[in-house]
Motif scaffolding. Structure first.
Motif, PDB file in Angstrom:
ATOM      1  N   ARG A  91      49.629 -16.976 108.417  1.00  7.71           N
ATOM      2  CA  ARG A  91      49.234 -16.190 109.536  1.00  7.71           C
ATOM      3  C   ARG A  91      47.858 -16.522 110.166  1.00  7.71           C
ATOM      4  O   ARG A  91      47.269 -16.050 110.861  1.00  7.71           O
ATOM      5  CB  ARG A  91      48.944 -14.438 109.117  1.00  7.71           C
ATOM      6  CG  ARG A  91      50.363 -13.919 108.582  1.00  7.71           C
ATOM      7  CD  ARG A  91      50.136 -12.417 108.355  1.00  7.71           C
ATOM      8  NE  ARG A  91      51.395 -11.646 107.966  1.00  7.71           N
ATOM      9  CZ  ARG A  91      52.127 -11.294 108.664  1.00  7.71           C
ATOM     10  NH1 ARG A  91      51.842 -11.076 110.040  1.00  7.71           N
ATOM     11  NH2 ARG A  91      53.220 -10.723 108.403  1.00  7.71           N
ATOM     12  N   ARG A  92      47.154 -17.555 109.665  1.00  2.88           N
ATOM     13  CA  ARG A  92      45.875 -18.159 110.237  1.00  2.88           C
ATOM     14  C   ARG A  92      46.095 -19.769 109.832  1.00  2.88           C
ATOM     15  O   ARG A  92      46.947 -20.203 109.251  1.00  2.88           O
ATOM     16  CB  ARG A  92      44.707 -17.483 109.516  1.00  2.88           C
ATOM     17  CG  ARG A  92      44.975 -17.877 107.828  1.00  2.88           C
ATOM     18  CD  ARG A  92      43.627 -16.867 107.339  1.00  2.88           C
ATOM     19  NE  ARG A  92      42.222 -17.785 107.821  1.00  2.88           N
ATOM     20  CZ  ARG A  92      41.362 -17.368 108.351  1.00  2.88           C
ATOM     21  NH1 ARG A  92      41.327 -16.210 109.067  1.00  2.88           N
ATOM     22  NH2 ARG A  92      40.255 -18.107 108.703  1.00  2.88           N
ATOM     23  N   LEU A 112      43.802 -14.546 116.408  1.00  2.00           N
ATOM     24  CA  LEU A 112      45.187 -14.068 115.510  1.00  2.00           C
ATOM     25  C   LEU A 112      44.906 -12.923 114.670  1.00  2.00           C
ATOM     26  O   LEU A 112      45.701 -11.965 114.532  1.00  2.00           O
ATOM     27  CB  LEU A 112      45.663 -15.125 114.496  1.00  2.00           C
ATOM     28  CG  LEU A 112      46.142 -16.366 115.300  1.00  2.00           C
ATOM     29  CD1 LEU A 112      46.322 -17.484 114.265  1.00  2.00           C
ATOM     30  CD2 LEU A 112      47.532 -16.160 115.994  1.00  2.00           C
ATOM     31  N   GLU A 116      46.818  -9.345 115.128  1.00  3.82           N
ATOM     32  CA  GLU A 116      47.461  -8.527 114.210  1.00  3.82           C
ATOM     33  C   GLU A 116      46.760  -7.147 113.938  1.00  3.82           C
ATOM     34  O   GLU A 116      47.605  -6.192 113.437  1.00  3.82           O
ATOM     35  CB  GLU A 116      47.201  -9.230 112.866  1.00  3.82           C
ATOM     36  CG  GLU A 116      47.907  -8.957 111.366  1.00  3.82           C
ATOM     37  CD  GLU A 116      48.025  -9.725 110.326  1.00  3.82           C
ATOM     38  OE1 GLU A 116      48.474  -9.379 109.274  1.00  3.82           O
ATOM     39  OE2 GLU A 116      47.050 -10.608 110.423  1.00  3.82           O
TER      40      GLU A 116
END
Length: 334
Positions: A91-92, A112, A116
């Protein structure tokens, strides 16, 4: 700290230039010595000096190339990390990068994380809305029961119809809102087999009295870049619709093709749908409450969800004579 990309390229260029100078010097010296020598009777010093100079030149040039390659390696690493992010592998963007790139990576990670958090807030708000509407709808349904008990069947039926319509509308729009907020989020990845198995177990219990059989022909390692809840929503609607209309058999299968798409098909042996009705159900712009009677909102929800992921849905006749619903979703990048 990772060395500066500018410094690595500068050092590599300097070493390469030094190597070229040494090589040119060696070549020039060789030409001069050959010009002054008689035949090929060069001195031992001349024979040893030229190879040593050439070796130094070659070493400097190789070191220069290696410096430039090492300087550009973080860029290639960043590209692979971004590709992995797009495929759902994280996710990163992790890792340390040169000073020229690190601020960009930090800003991307902050973006990001902000997105989220925004998605989580949107999902929470949607859940609160659904929970807040449940109580009024339950009260209206109870009022319909009371009206029916009092002999006011027409009023009771009208209330029940409106309550049912409101519930279906809430489910439809909440599913659409959730998918719009998170459907195309980077990092999505879901196993088709896991989703299909879970839904199959639930539907077999739900339709146990009818003896419906559901065959699952899905490779265990096949995944798509879709949120699990959205894939469950799509497959759940298609499987439930197939079970309602099937006589005895429902089948779900999936495969990949060379065009970068994954196809998931749900087939039944029911009466099917005429071609004109299939087009009407899936026609863009048809409101949810204008769907063909008997089809409910399931297909409209599936259509909206699959389009948010860059896919499509097609209805056709199945090999068993019923309806075949075929989802096409983007495949995970290799």
């Amino acid at each position: 700290m990772t060395p500066s990309l500018r410094r690595r390229i500068l050092v590599g260029s300097i070493l390469w230039t030094i190597g070229m100078i040494f090589m040119a010097s060696a070549a020039f010296s060789k030409v001069v010595e050959l010009h002054h020598a008689i035949g090929f009777n060069l001195s031992l010093h001349a024979w040893l000096q030229a190879p040593l100079t050439l070796l130094t030149a070659a070493l400097c040039m190789v070191l220069g190339v290696l410096q430039v390659r090492r300087g550009l390696a973080p860029v290639d690493n960043l590209r692979s990390r971004l590709a992995g992010l797009h495929q759902g592998q994280g996710r990163r963007v992790d890792g340390e990068y040169p000073g020229e790139i690190q601020p960009l990576v930090n800003d991307l990670n902050n973006l990001l994380e902000h997105r989220e958090r925004a998605v989580q807030r949107a999902v929470a708000k949607a859940g609160d809305l659904a929970h807040g509407l449940k109580t009024p709808l339950t009260i209206l349904a109870q009022e319909a029961d009371r009206a029916n008990a009092a002999g006011q069947t027409d009023i009771a039926d009208a209330i029940r119809q409106q309550v049912d319509r409101m519930r279906r509308q809430v489910d439809y729009h909440l599913a659409h809102a959730r998918a719009a907020a998170s459907g195309a989020a980077s990092g999505a990845r879901c196993s088709i087999r896991e989703s299909a198995d879970g839904l199959t177990r639930a539907l077999l219990r739900l339709h146990a009295e009818r003896g419906i059989a559901i065959d699952v022909h899905v490779p265990p390692d096949l995944s798509v870049p879709v949120q699990r809840e959205d894939l469950d929503e799509m497959l759940g609607n298609l499987l439930d619709n197939a079970c309602k209309w099937a006589r005895r058999q429902v089948a779900i299968a999936s495969s990949q093709n060379g065009s970068g798409m994954t196809t998931i098909s749900v087939d039944d042996d029911g009466p099917g749908l005429p071609p004109a009705m299939r087009d009407t159900v899936l026609q863009r712009g048809v409101r949810a409450d204008e769907a063909v009677p008997g089809s409910g909102l399931g297909l409209a929800i599936v259509r909206d969800l699959v389009e948010l992921y860059g896919g499509s849905i097609e209805l056709a006749e199945s090999s068993a004579g019923g309806l075949s619903a075929r989802l096409r979703l983007p495949s995970l990048a290799e």
